[in-house]
Scaffold this active site. Structure first.
Site, PDB file in Angstrom:
ATOM      1  N   TYR A 141       2.593  -1.875 -13.682  1.00 46.60           N
ATOM      2  CA  TYR A 141       1.939  -2.148 -14.960  1.00 46.60           C
ATOM      3  C   TYR A 141       2.456  -3.434 -15.610  1.00 46.60           C
ATOM      4  O   TYR A 141       1.804  -3.970 -16.503  1.00 46.60           O
ATOM      5  CB  TYR A 141       2.130  -0.971 -15.933  1.00 46.60           C
ATOM      6  CG  TYR A 141       1.373   0.282 -15.559  1.00 46.60           C
ATOM      7  CD1 TYR A 141       0.520   0.322 -14.453  1.00 46.60           C
ATOM      8  CD2 TYR A 141       1.507   1.441 -16.303  1.00 46.60           C
ATOM      9  CE1 TYR A 141      -0.154   1.475 -14.105  1.00 46.60           C
ATOM     10  CE2 TYR A 141       0.814   2.608 -15.959  1.00 46.60           C
ATOM     11  CZ  TYR A 141      -0.007   2.612 -14.856  1.00 46.60           C
ATOM     12  OH  TYR A 141      -0.680   3.762 -14.510  1.00 46.60           O
ATOM     13  N   LYS A 191       6.323   6.451  -2.387  1.00 38.06           N
ATOM     14  CA  LYS A 191       5.356   6.273  -1.290  1.00 38.06           C
ATOM     15  C   LYS A 191       6.068   5.401  -0.252  1.00 38.06           C
ATOM     16  O   LYS A 191       5.596   4.324   0.116  1.00 38.06           O
ATOM     17  CB  LYS A 191       4.076   5.616  -1.868  1.00 38.06           C
ATOM     18  CG  LYS A 191       2.902   5.574  -0.923  1.00 38.06           C
ATOM     19  CD  LYS A 191       2.250   6.940  -0.678  1.00 38.06           C
ATOM     20  CE  LYS A 191       1.130   6.805   0.350  1.00 38.06           C
ATOM     21  NZ  LYS A 191       0.665   8.103   0.859  1.00 38.06           N
ATOM     22  N   ASP A 223       1.334  11.567  -2.823  1.00 35.04           N
ATOM     23  CA  ASP A 223       0.108  12.325  -2.540  1.00 35.04           C
ATOM     24  C   ASP A 223       0.437  13.806  -2.356  1.00 35.04           C
ATOM     25  O   ASP A 223      -0.251  14.690  -2.865  1.00 35.04           O
ATOM     26  CB  ASP A 223      -0.644  11.752  -1.317  1.00 35.04           C
ATOM     27  CG  ASP A 223       0.278  11.317  -0.195  1.00 35.04           C
ATOM     28  OD1 ASP A 223       1.514  11.285  -0.400  1.00 35.04           O
ATOM     29  OD2 ASP A 223      -0.216  11.007   0.901  1.00 35.04           O
ATOM     30  N   ASP A 247       2.641   8.174 -14.613  1.00 34.44           N
ATOM     31  CA  ASP A 247       1.499   8.222 -15.529  1.00 34.44           C
ATOM     32  C   ASP A 247       0.522   9.300 -15.053  1.00 34.44           C
ATOM     33  O   ASP A 247       0.087  10.170 -15.819  1.00 34.44           O
ATOM     34  CB  ASP A 247       0.834   6.835 -15.503  1.00 34.44           C
ATOM     35  CG  ASP A 247      -0.220   6.665 -16.579  1.00 34.44           C
ATOM     36  OD1 ASP A 247      -0.395   7.587 -17.385  1.00 34.44           O
ATOM     37  OD2 ASP A 247      -0.870   5.600 -16.599  1.00 34.44           O
ATOM     38  N   ASP A 251       0.189  13.568 -16.402  1.00 37.70           N
ATOM     39  CA  ASP A 251      -1.054  14.096 -16.975  1.00 37.70           C
ATOM     40  C   ASP A 251      -1.516  15.337 -16.211  1.00 37.70           C
ATOM     41  O   ASP A 251      -1.991  16.301 -16.809  1.00 37.70           O
ATOM     42  CB  ASP A 251      -2.172  13.040 -16.944  1.00 37.70           C
ATOM     43  CG  ASP A 251      -2.228  12.254 -18.250  1.00 37.70           C
ATOM     44  OD1 ASP A 251      -1.243  12.309 -19.013  1.00 37.70           O
ATOM     45  OD2 ASP A 251      -3.254  11.602 -18.515  1.00 37.70           O
TER      46      ASP A 251
END
Ligand code: NAD
Length: 359
Positions: A141, A191, A223, A247, A251
């Protein structure tokens, strides 16, 4: 010395929910908390009043505060602002960056009284208590270079996913220490089968592990973590991950609990200065109607007392008070179901304050 708390109501339901949280803070002050409260503008409210989502005066107050309580920012009124640097969410990003709030703590805790509110089967989620530790000021980000440009006659968009060893280490230490205080399990999500930056992430987590022999460290690809969160979420205690994965996973974890209106969050820097806010947004669809659930914001006050103000006993009292109010069957619309009593934002705040007196 008296602690300084800055309240930033923001937009939409922000002013309604922070008003209830301030009532709880006032009850804490009456119970001995030595703190002064101040207020400031942020987000769309900052833009409307001073032409910027993070006015200078707000930033100065934020830097001087021990802790910040934020409602939420944003809404359709500002969605069409052409200058992206003036959009409400830039106010939040500016606070995070300027105060160096690199550690985002997002608990996903399911109150047993609300097990029916989850979309997952009660036996899968009942007793759920996860803490997601998300790195907040780095990663893709913020990485440079970034942009959209024309290459060989077509437009190309690109971002940079970058973490330094020191950035990984400081968020890693927050997570290991959190695991020590909780169930002693830490799952680092990456990852590392594809991305070099997360190979380094995994190496640093492994290097820190011997310093925390009481914490059991494991690793999971993002994943798989997404899958495991909805398959068997109770396997997790503390999860640590980078900005973007955090992020998304936080959620998803939030929704396991059924209502986003219940979930608090904290963002901390190395001095334990923190910004505390509900996980949800400004909910413009229900703003001004007395429908908003103030409990996420009230529970954010509890996190503030625990992590920035050194007042764990008061934090526990607030959490007990919320439990008692739920036990009594009081519910705002988002968590109401047949057999419970639906109350307004203000009634819910008042009920928590009343329960706090004897909690
Ligand atoms: P949202 O979280 O505001 O709302 C999603 C849904 O949840 C809505 O139906 C809303 O009514 C409901 N909801 C949210 N909080 C609730 C509460 N306390 N009580 C009862 N119901 C609640 O997300 P959105 O609709 O995607 O975004 C609305 C605005 O909020 C946008 O402008 C967005 O940019 C902004 N936003 C701000 C933040 C923040 O300030 N941290 C975070 C996310 C979104």
């Amino acid at each position: 010395m008296s602690k300084k708390i800055l309240v930033l109501p923001g937009d939409g339901i922000g002013p309604e929910i922070t008003a209830e949280a301030v009532k709880v803070l006032d009850a804490c002050r009456a119970a001995g908390l030595d703190a002064e409260l101040d207020e400031g503008l942020v987000g769309g409210a900052g833009y409307d009043a001073e032409g910027h989502p993070l006015p200078e005066s707000t930033l100065a107050k934020a830097k001087a505060a021990d802790a910040i309580l934020l409602g939420a920012v944003g809404g359709p009124k500002w969605d069409t602002l052409e200058d992206l640097s003036k959009r409400p969410e830039k106010g939040l990003l500016g606070l995070r960056k300027n105060l160096n709030l690199f550690a985002n703590l997002r608990p996903a805790l399911l109150y047993p009284q609300l097990a029916e509110a989850s979309t997952l089967k009660p036996e899968v989620v009942s007793g759920l208590d996860i803490m997601i530790v998300r790195e907040l000021t780095g990663g893709i980000y913020f990485g440079q270079p970034r942009g959209i440009e024309t290459r060989n006659g077509e437009r190309v968009g690109y971002n940079t996913y970058v973490y330094s060893e020191s950035e990984i280490e400081r968020i890693g230490r927050v997570a290991f220490e959190m695991a020590q205080k909780r169930g002693g399990k830490l799952c680092s999500v990456d990852k590392a089968n594809v991305l070099e930056v997360t190979i380094l992430w995994r190496e640093v987590m492994n290097r820190l592990a011997p310093e925390y022999p009481d914490v059991e460290l494991s690793h999971m690809y993002v994943d798989n973590a997404a899958m495991q969160l909805v398959r068997a979420p109770k396997q997790f205690d503390v999860v640590v991950t980078g900005n973007m994965f955090g992020d998304i996973l936080s959620d998803a974890a939030a929704m396991l609990t059924g209502s986003i209106g219940m979930l608090p969050s904290a963002s901390l820097n190395e001095r334990q200065q923190g910004m505390y806010e509900p996980c949800h947004g400004s909910a413009p669809d229900i703003a001004g109607q007395g429908l908003a659930n103030p409990l996420a914001t009230i529970l954010s006050v509890a996190m503030m007392l625990r992590y920035s103000l050194g007042e764990s006993a008061l934090a526990e009292r607030i959490e007990r008070a919320v439990g008692q109010v739920l036990d009594a069957g009081l519910r705002t619309a988002d968590i109401a179901y047949p057999g419970t009593r639906q109350v307004s934002t203000v009634e819910m705040g008042d009920a928590v304050v009343a329960a706090f007196a004897n909690a």
